[in-house]
Design a protein around this motif. Structure first.
Motif, PDB file in Angstrom:
ATOM      1  N   VAL A  72       0.856  -1.185   0.000  1.00 29.23           N
ATOM      2  CA  VAL A  72       0.000   0.000   0.000  1.00 29.23           C
ATOM      3  C   VAL A  72       0.895   1.239   0.000  1.00 29.23           C
ATOM      4  O   VAL A  72       1.603   1.504   0.979  1.00 29.23           O
ATOM      5  N   VAL A  73       0.905   1.953  -1.116  1.00 31.19           N
ATOM      6  CA  VAL A  73       1.654   3.209  -1.210  1.00 31.19           C
ATOM      7  C   VAL A  73       0.725   4.296  -0.680  1.00 31.19           C
ATOM      8  O   VAL A  73      -0.189   4.749  -1.369  1.00 31.19           O
ATOM      9  N   ALA A  74       0.948   4.678   0.564  1.00 29.77           N
ATOM     10  CA  ALA A  74       0.040   5.604   1.259  1.00 29.77           C
ATOM     11  C   ALA A  74       0.568   7.032   1.162  1.00 29.77           C
ATOM     12  O   ALA A  74       1.533   7.407   1.844  1.00 29.77           O
ATOM     13  N   ASP A  75      -0.056   7.813   0.299  1.00 30.00           N
ATOM     14  CA  ASP A  75       0.294   9.224   0.133  1.00 30.00           C
ATOM     15  C   ASP A  75      -0.565  10.030   1.103  1.00 30.00           C
ATOM     16  O   ASP A  75      -1.742  10.262   0.851  1.00 30.00           O
ATOM     17  N   GLU A  76       0.036  10.476   2.198  1.00 31.90           N
ATOM     18  CA  GLU A  76      -0.712  11.128   3.268  1.00 31.90           C
ATOM     19  C   GLU A  76      -0.243  12.559   3.502  1.00 31.90           C
ATOM     20  O   GLU A  76      -0.215  13.056   4.628  1.00 31.90           O
ATOM     21  N   VAL A  77       0.109  13.234   2.425  1.00 28.15           N
ATOM     22  CA  VAL A  77       0.701  14.563   2.540  1.00 28.15           C
ATOM     23  C   VAL A  77      -0.273  15.595   3.108  1.00 28.15           C
ATOM     24  O   VAL A  77       0.147  16.623   3.657  1.00 28.15           O
ATOM     25  N   TYR A  78      -1.588  15.328   3.022  1.00 24.12           N
ATOM     26  CA  TYR A  78      -2.580  16.254   3.590  1.00 24.12           C
ATOM     27  C   TYR A  78      -3.047  15.802   4.978  1.00 24.12           C
ATOM     28  O   TYR A  78      -4.101  16.247   5.447  1.00 24.12           O
ATOM     29  N   ASP A  79      -2.297  14.938   5.632  1.00 22.75           N
ATOM     30  CA  ASP A  79      -2.768  14.318   6.881  1.00 22.75           C
ATOM     31  C   ASP A  79      -3.154  15.328   7.957  1.00 22.75           C
ATOM     32  O   ASP A  79      -4.168  15.159   8.656  1.00 22.75           O
ATOM     33  N   GLU A  80      -2.387  16.390   8.108  1.00 19.09           N
ATOM     34  CA  GLU A  80      -2.656  17.370   9.165  1.00 19.09           C
ATOM     35  C   GLU A  80      -3.912  18.202   8.882  1.00 19.09           C
ATOM     36  O   GLU A  80      -4.457  18.829   9.783  1.00 19.09           O
ATOM     37  N   LEU A  81      -4.334  18.180   7.632  1.00 15.29           N
ATOM     38  CA  LEU A  81      -5.519  18.963   7.251  1.00 15.29           C
ATOM     39  C   LEU A  81      -6.728  18.038   7.125  1.00 15.29           C
ATOM     40  O   LEU A  81      -7.372  17.953   6.084  1.00 15.29           O
ATOM     41  N   GLY A 190     -11.055  16.731   4.292  1.00 17.24           N
ATOM     42  CA  GLY A 190      -9.670  17.121   4.497  1.00 17.24           C
ATOM     43  C   GLY A 190      -9.137  17.863   3.289  1.00 17.24           C
ATOM     44  O   GLY A 190      -9.869  18.173   2.341  1.00 17.24           O
ATOM     45  N   ALA A 191      -7.836  18.175   3.312  1.00 19.93           N
ATOM     46  CA  ALA A 191      -7.148  18.952   2.268  1.00 19.93           C
ATOM     47  C   ALA A 191      -7.778  20.344   2.158  1.00 19.93           C
ATOM     48  O   ALA A 191      -8.337  20.855   3.131  1.00 19.93           O
ATOM     49  N   PHE A 192      -7.692  20.972   0.984  1.00 14.92           N
ATOM     50  CA  PHE A 192      -8.323  22.295   0.825  1.00 14.92           C
ATOM     51  C   PHE A 192      -8.946  22.423  -0.563  1.00 14.92           C
ATOM     52  O   PHE A 192      -8.771  23.422  -1.258  1.00 14.92           O
ATOM     53  N   TYR A 193      -9.689  21.370  -0.922  1.00  9.67           N
ATOM     54  CA  TYR A 193     -10.352  21.335  -2.216  1.00  9.67           C
ATOM     55  C   TYR A 193     -11.830  20.988  -2.084  1.00  9.67           C
ATOM     56  O   TYR A 193     -12.233  20.238  -1.191  1.00  9.67           O
ATOM     57  N   ALA A 194     -12.616  21.531  -3.014  1.00  8.56           N
ATOM     58  CA  ALA A 194     -14.012  21.142  -3.178  1.00  8.56           C
ATOM     59  C   ALA A 194     -14.157  20.595  -4.591  1.00  8.56           C
ATOM     60  O   ALA A 194     -13.675  21.207  -5.554  1.00  8.56           O
ATOM     61  N   PHE A 195     -14.789  19.431  -4.715  1.00 16.87           N
ATOM     62  CA  PHE A 195     -14.956  18.775  -6.019  1.00 16.87           C
ATOM     63  C   PHE A 195     -16.430  18.867  -6.382  1.00 16.87           C
ATOM     64  O   PHE A 195     -17.256  18.072  -5.935  1.00 16.87           O
TER      65      PHE A 195
END
Length: 267
Positions: A72-81, A190-195
Motif C-alpha cells: 500500500v503506497v500511502a500518500d498522506e501529505v494532507y494528513d494534518e488537514l 480534508g485537504a483544501f479542495y471542493a470537487f
C-alpha cells in the motif's frame, strides 16, 4: 501516478469511486485485483475530492490488501488537514506496517510547497532500492530546505493548527456557498479542495473551466485533469482569502445563470 507506474514497468489499473462518494471500498479493491496485482496507491485526504477515511474504512482496505499481499503506497501529505475525524496513518494499523510505503512532506501542512521537502518510510529493502535511484537523479534536498523543515517540526505546530482552523472556516463557507448557487459537492473531510459537479450544465469539465476563466476570470481545475472519471466535475481550491472566495462564488453564480434550466445532453 499513472505515468510513474508505467515508467516503472507497471500497468496502472483505475478503480472508479464516483458512485461511493469518491471513496475506495474493500470490495472494489478486491474486484480489481488479480495474480499480477502488486500494489495500490492510496491518497488520503484525497486530492482533488477532499474525502478521507475513518479507521474502520481503512481497516477494511487493509484486510483486502493483506489478503492479496499488496504493497500500500500511502500518500498522506494532507494528513494534518483532516477536519471531521482524526487522521489514521495506514502504517499504524495492526499488521500493515510491513506492507506500507508511507509518503509525506512539508508542502501542505507547513505551507512549504516551494521548498520541495518530502520523505518516505518503508521496509529496508524498498528504501535501499529507492535510494539507488534517488542518489543519482536528485542527490538530496538543499541544506537550507532541510534546516527550514527541522525548524517547522520544532516550532511550527501552533501555526499548523491555526492554518487548519482557517481552512475549516473556508471549507464551511465554500461548501455552503456551492450548495446555495446550485452545485452539488461531496463533503470535503480534508485537504483544501471542493470537487463540485457541473453536470447540470451542458458543458464538459474542460469547456466549463475555460469559459469560466475567460468570461469571469475565475480559475478552477477540470475534473478530467485527475482522470476520465472526473468528467462532469471541477476542483475548487479554497487555499485563498475569504474575500477572494466570496467574489469567486459570486462570479461562478453569474456564470451559472447562463445554464439555468439546461441539462447535460449526454445523460
Amino acid at each position: 501516478y499513472p505515468a510513474v507506474t508505467a515508467l516503472a514497468g507497471g500497468i496502472p489499473v483505475f478503480i472508479p469511486t464516483g458512485k461511493n462518494n469518491f471513496k475506495l471500498t474493500a470490495r472494489e479493491l478486491e474486484s480489481h485485483c488479480d495474480k499480477k496485482t502488486k500494489a495500490i496507491i492510496l491518497n488520503y485526504p484525497v486530492n482533488p475530492t477532499g474525502v478521507s477515511y475513518t479507521k474502520k474504512e481503512l481497516e477494511a482496505i487493509k484486510a483486502a490488501a493483506l489478503r492479496h499481499n499488496l504493497t500500500v503506497v500511502a500518500d498522506e501529505v494532507y494528513d494534518e488537514l483532516t477536519y471531521d475525524f482524526d487522521h489514521i496513518p495506514f502504517a499504524s494499523l495492526s499488521g500493515a506496517r510491513k506492507n506500507t510505503l508511507y509518503l509525506n512532506g512539508f508542502s501542505k501542512a507547513y505551507a512549504m510547497t516551494g521548498w520541495r521537502v518530502g520523505y518516505v518510510c518503508g521496509t529496508p529493502e524498498v528504501i535501499a532500492a529507492m535510494t539507488k535511484i534517488h542518489q543519482y537523479t536528485i542527490m538530496c534536498v538543499s541544506i537550507t530546505a532541510q534546516m527550514a523543515a527541522c525548524e517547522a517540526l520544532v516550532s511550527g505546530r501552533s501555526a499548523v493548527m491555526q492554518m487548519k482552523r482557517e481552512y475549516l472556516r473556508r471549507r464551511e463557507f465554500v461548501m455552503a456557498g456551492l450548495k446555495e448557487i446550485g452545485l452539488e459537492c461531496v463533503n470535503a473531510q480534508g485537504a483544501f479542495y471542493a470537487f463540485a459537479s457541473i453536470k447540470s450544465t451542458s458543458l464538459s469539465s474542460m469547456d466549463f473551466c475555460q469559459r469560466l476563466l475567460k468570461e469571469q476570470k475565475v480559475a478552477v481545475v477540470p475534473g478530467t485533469a485527475f482522470g476520465k472519471s472526473g468528467e462532469g466535475y471541477i476542483r475548487i481550491s479554497y487555499a485563498s482569502s475569504l474575500d477572494n472566495l466570496k467574489e469567486a462564488l459570486r462570479r461562478i453564480e453569474v456564470f451559472l445563470g447562463r445554464f439555468k434550466g439546461k441539462a447535460r445532453t449526454d445523460e
